[in-house]
Design a protein around this motif. Structure first.
Motif, PDB file in Angstrom:
ATOM      1  N   ALA A 155      23.898  20.808  11.860  1.00  0.00           N
ATOM      2  CA  ALA A 155      22.413  20.813  11.672  1.00  0.00           C
ATOM      3  C   ALA A 155      22.054  19.862  10.813  1.00  0.00           C
ATOM      4  N   PHE A 156      20.670  19.580  10.576  1.00  0.00           N
ATOM      5  CA  PHE A 156      20.206  18.506   9.929  1.00  0.00           C
ATOM      6  C   PHE A 156      20.526  18.503   8.308  1.00  0.00           C
ATOM      7  N   TYR A 157      20.542  19.651   7.772  1.00  0.00           N
ATOM      8  CA  TYR A 157      21.160  19.410   6.081  1.00  0.00           C
ATOM      9  C   TYR A 157      22.519  20.420   6.323  1.00  0.00           C
ATOM     10  N   GLY A 158      23.076  20.531   7.200  1.00  0.00           N
ATOM     11  CA  GLY A 158      24.367  21.300   7.325  1.00  0.00           C
ATOM     12  C   GLY A 158      24.260  22.853   7.662  1.00  0.00           C
ATOM     13  N   GLN A 159      25.310  23.732   7.631  1.00  0.00           N
ATOM     14  CA  GLN A 159      25.166  24.909   8.112  1.00  0.00           C
ATOM     15  C   GLN A 159      24.148  25.874   7.134  1.00  0.00           C
ATOM     16  N   GLY A 160      23.553  26.378   7.768  1.00  0.00           N
ATOM     17  CA  GLY A 160      22.353  27.417   6.870  1.00  0.00           C
ATOM     18  C   GLY A 160      21.489  28.103   7.681  1.00  0.00           C
ATOM     19  N   CYS A 161      20.246  28.708   6.884  1.00  0.00           N
ATOM     20  CA  CYS A 161      19.173  29.232   7.515  1.00  0.00           C
ATOM     21  C   CYS A 161      18.105  28.379   7.155  1.00  0.00           C
ATOM     22  N   GLU A 172      16.443  18.838  -4.016  1.00  0.00           N
ATOM     23  CA  GLU A 172      15.398  17.978  -3.374  1.00  0.00           C
ATOM     24  C   GLU A 172      16.191  16.837  -2.555  1.00  0.00           C
ATOM     25  N   ILE A 173      16.434  16.761  -1.271  1.00  0.00           N
ATOM     26  CA  ILE A 173      17.013  15.883  -0.730  1.00  0.00           C
ATOM     27  C   ILE A 173      16.044  14.836   0.110  1.00  0.00           C
ATOM     28  N   GLY A 174      14.764  15.065   0.308  1.00  0.00           N
ATOM     29  CA  GLY A 174      13.803  14.328   0.813  1.00  0.00           C
ATOM     30  C   GLY A 174      14.188  14.254   2.116  1.00  0.00           C
ATOM     31  N   GLU A 175      13.891  13.117   2.782  1.00  0.00           N
ATOM     32  CA  GLU A 175      14.182  12.766   4.047  1.00  0.00           C
ATOM     33  C   GLU A 175      15.706  12.323   4.459  1.00  0.00           C
ATOM     34  N   ALA A 176      16.300  12.280   3.423  1.00  0.00           N
ATOM     35  CA  ALA A 176      17.773  12.048   3.748  1.00  0.00           C
ATOM     36  C   ALA A 176      18.562  13.043   4.722  1.00  0.00           C
ATOM     37  N   LEU A 177      19.566  12.671   5.123  1.00  0.00           N
ATOM     38  CA  LEU A 177      20.497  13.420   5.856  1.00  0.00           C
ATOM     39  C   LEU A 177      21.844  13.633   5.256  1.00  0.00           C
ATOM     40  N   ASP A 178      22.325  14.881   5.699  1.00  0.00           N
ATOM     41  CA  ASP A 178      23.803  14.777   5.094  1.00  0.00           C
ATOM     42  C   ASP A 178      24.597  15.689   5.896  1.00  0.00           C
ATOM     43  N   ARG A 179      24.886  14.981   7.054  1.00  0.00           N
ATOM     44  CA  ARG A 179      25.583  15.416   8.259  1.00  0.00           C
ATOM     45  C   ARG A 179      27.147  15.923   7.946  1.00  0.00           C
ATOM     46  N   THR A 180      27.653  15.152   6.930  1.00  0.00           N
ATOM     47  CA  THR A 180      28.945  15.136   6.343  1.00  0.00           C
ATOM     48  C   THR A 180      29.272  16.490   5.743  1.00  0.00           C
ATOM     49  N   GLY A 181      28.023  17.238   5.205  1.00  0.00           N
ATOM     50  CA  GLY A 181      28.144  18.235   4.466  1.00  0.00           C
ATOM     51  C   GLY A 181      28.763  17.936   3.063  1.00  0.00           C
ATOM     52  N   THR A 182      28.638  16.906   2.480  1.00  0.00           N
ATOM     53  CA  THR A 182      28.954  16.419   0.982  1.00  0.00           C
ATOM     54  C   THR A 182      28.474  17.092  -0.058  1.00  0.00           C
ATOM     55  N   LYS A 183      26.726  17.234   0.111  1.00  0.00           N
ATOM     56  CA  LYS A 183      26.227  17.855  -0.876  1.00  0.00           C
ATOM     57  C   LYS A 183      25.470  19.134  -0.257  1.00  0.00           C
ATOM     58  N   CYS A 184      25.367  19.224   0.963  1.00  0.00           N
ATOM     59  CA  CYS A 184      24.817  20.492   1.677  1.00  0.00           C
ATOM     60  C   CYS A 184      25.857  21.487   2.245  1.00  0.00           C
ATOM     61  N   ASN A 243      26.731  22.758  -8.573  1.00  0.00           N
ATOM     62  CA  ASN A 243      25.777  21.718  -9.399  1.00  0.00           C
ATOM     63  C   ASN A 243      24.458  22.580  -9.960  1.00  0.00           C
ATOM     64  N   GLY A 244      24.536  24.014  -9.725  1.00  0.00           N
ATOM     65  CA  GLY A 244      23.419  24.798 -10.132  1.00  0.00           C
ATOM     66  C   GLY A 244      22.318  24.928  -9.254  1.00  0.00           C
ATOM     67  N   TYR A 245      22.381  24.797  -7.968  1.00  0.00           N
ATOM     68  CA  TYR A 245      21.547  24.759  -6.784  1.00  0.00           C
ATOM     69  C   TYR A 245      21.717  26.116  -6.037  1.00  0.00           C
ATOM     70  N   ASP A 246      20.435  26.821  -5.401  1.00  0.00           N
ATOM     71  CA  ASP A 246      20.621  27.782  -4.797  1.00  0.00           C
ATOM     72  C   ASP A 246      20.192  27.450  -3.291  1.00  0.00           C
ATOM     73  N   SER A 247      19.685  26.467  -2.912  1.00  0.00           N
ATOM     74  CA  SER A 247      19.147  26.125  -1.758  1.00  0.00           C
ATOM     75  C   SER A 247      18.809  24.585  -1.747  1.00  0.00           C
ATOM     76  N   VAL A 248      18.404  24.042  -0.442  1.00  0.00           N
ATOM     77  CA  VAL A 248      18.222  22.657  -0.209  1.00  0.00           C
ATOM     78  C   VAL A 248      16.696  22.390   0.298  1.00  0.00           C
ATOM     79  N   HIS A 249      15.772  21.432  -0.185  1.00  0.00           N
ATOM     80  CA  HIS A 249      14.542  21.579   0.150  1.00  0.00           C
ATOM     81  C   HIS A 249      14.505  20.045   0.709  1.00  0.00           C
ATOM     82  N   GLY A 250      14.462  19.839   1.821  1.00  0.00           N
ATOM     83  CA  GLY A 250      14.049  18.547   2.521  1.00  0.00           C
ATOM     84  C   GLY A 250      12.776  18.226   3.317  1.00  0.00           C
ATOM     85  N   GLY A 251      12.495  17.154   3.328  1.00  0.00           N
ATOM     86  CA  GLY A 251      11.147  16.716   4.097  1.00  0.00           C
ATOM     87  C   GLY A 251      10.500  15.740   3.251  1.00  0.00           C
ATOM     88  N   PRO A 252       9.285  15.159   3.897  1.00  0.00           N
ATOM     89  CA  PRO A 252       8.461  15.881   4.785  1.00  0.00           C
ATOM     90  C   PRO A 252       9.065  15.304   6.253  1.00  0.00           C
TER      91      PRO A 252
END
Length: 102
Positions: A24-30, A64-76, A84-93
């Motif tokens: 998926a766009f930012y890796g596996q998730g909801c 905050e990943i913005g419009e970047a993609l992380d299809r390899t799942g390195t950070k997502c 790294n102290g995060y609970d979720s990923v916020h991307g866009g717009p």
């Protein structure tokens, strides 16, 4: 994926990250959308009627990943996010009516 909102709302286990697509766009998730115009594309269709599930989502501290993609799942991925102290990923717009990424 697309599922009947009535089934999701009755499920006592809630949303399952493991059921999300791995590529998926930012890796596996909801995935949740702030803009219904974007979510419309993923809505459940019953005849000529489209259905969405309205949810309040507690994201915690978001990466905050913005419009970047992380299809390899390195950070997502959950491990990197937790380390790294995060609970979720916020991307866009994102621009659902335009061709190309997002």
């Amino acid at each position: 994926g697309v599922a009947d909102p009535a089934v999701i709302a009755r499920d006592r286990d809630g949303f399952m990250v493991e059921r999300g697509a791995e590529n998926a766009f930012y890796g596996q998730g909801c995935y949740f959308a702030e803009n219904v115009r974007y979510a419309h594309h993923y809505s459940f269709c019953l005849g000529n009627v489209r259905q969405l599930l309205l949810a309040d989502v507690l994201c915690g501290k978001s990466y905050e990943i913005g419009e970047a993609l992380d299809r390899t799942g390195t950070k997502c991925n959950r491990a990197w996010l937790r380390e790294n102290g995060y609970d979720s990923v916020h991307g866009g717009p994102h621009r659902p009516k335009q061709k190309g990424p997002g």
